[in-house]
Design a protein around this motif. Structure first.
Motif: not given
Lengths: 212, 212
Positions: B149-151, B159-161, B184-185, B189-191
């Motif tokens: 479910q992680t994309g 992007a969400g909560l 790394p994940t 996502i931060e980037e």
């Protein structure tokens, strides 16, 4: 549905209350936190955060007590644990989060263990515990006592999410002999909640894994 | 609408991102936490918990960043910050709460000040900070990396909560020179988030009250 918890975890206590209020049957699985069972298989495969509670169902695992309770409320709407109106929902959530973010995380087992590992004797760990309880409950008392939206419970006259967070926190405070005389509103609401079997049946000492 | 915050408060940072994503204009009011302005009038009359953020509007005050963000999401539905389906909502909320309950409260200013008052030198306070960051980010990395479910973001490709909570926590980790090589994940996502102006514009160093 299986609730992985521990009698003394106040986050698990919250979920027990919510399940009871909703009338949802869940098998309890006991994760002995003092023995470190949350850090090893099989539990760590359910929740990599190594914290209870976790709610397991149909091969899915939900973690974080407030996320679990909002899920239960969305899927089992009666009785509602949040009001309908957005401002009122925000008020109830803010009360719940004041406990869940600003009191409980500072006082849970892993934090107290860390303080001991840093060389603090039990008396100083107890001071830490009571300090954060006092800071947090003081804020809640002012927030609740000064607001006409407070009723028999934290929000109006039906028990909900804020009460579900307050009662376990008060139980923790009592266990550490915190002085609760300055929080008459919180004590009154706690008493009203504990008159409801859904709350009283969820108390730590009434759980099958309870220890002295 | 007035957002009472502080450039370096990661809870205020979350609300800034949410306001930006929703395209809601709010006047910023700066509460200087290091000078203790949160503990005195006029702020303490807005929030007896003496914490930022607080969102003031039409004579009402909302507190607790996650309660504020859910309110904004309920009253300004586009773009949605939570998915629609209850299990997915629970997943996103659990990721957000893993930051908001299990990392951030252990590392905020008042806790670090308390540790210093208990006699710990800066190096030990920094160890405390990095310890809880490492414990929390490790759990998040496992939770996110192992789930289809992680994309592009924490949940799918919008992007969400959860992202709103993750990015400020990563910024805090960087400020304290935490080793982020094992996540790394989270870094990916931060980037992806910081490529969105709503996130980048909310960074502490871009706020009017920012200090070196």
């Amino acid at each position: 549905m299986k609730l992985h918890g521990y009698f003394r975890s106040s986050a698990a206590f919250r979920v027990r209350i919510a399940l009871n209020l909703k009338g949802i049957e869940a098998e309890q699985v006991f994760v002995h936190l003092r023995k470190g069972e949350q850090k090893a298989a099989p539990f760590v495969d359910l929740n990599p955060h190594k914290l209870v509670p976790a709610l397991e169902m149909d091969g899915r695992v939900l973690t974080q007590s407030l996320a679990i309770i909002e899920y239960l409320d969305e899927t089992h709407p009666e009785p509602p644990l949040l009001p309908r109106e957005p401002l009122a929902r925000a008020r109830v959530r803010s009360l719940a989060l004041a406990v869940a973010c600003d009191i409980h995380p500072l006082n849970n087992l892993r934090v107290l263990q860390r303080l001991k590992a840093m060389g603090h004797p039990q008396a100083e760990v107890d001071d830490w515990y009571r300090h954060w309880i006092a800071v947090g409950l003081e804020g809640l008392e002012v927030q609740l006592a000064g607001d006409p939206q407070t009723g028999r419970f934290c929000h109006g006259d039906a028990a909900g999410l804020a009460d579900i967070c307050l009662v376990p926190q008060m139980a923790n405070a009592r266990r550490f002999d915190c002085d609760l005389s300055g929080y008459p509103t919180l004590r009154r609401i706690e008493e009203a909640c504990l008159a409801i079997p859904a709350f009283a049946d969820a108390l730590p000492e009434r759980q099958p894994d309870a220890e002295a």
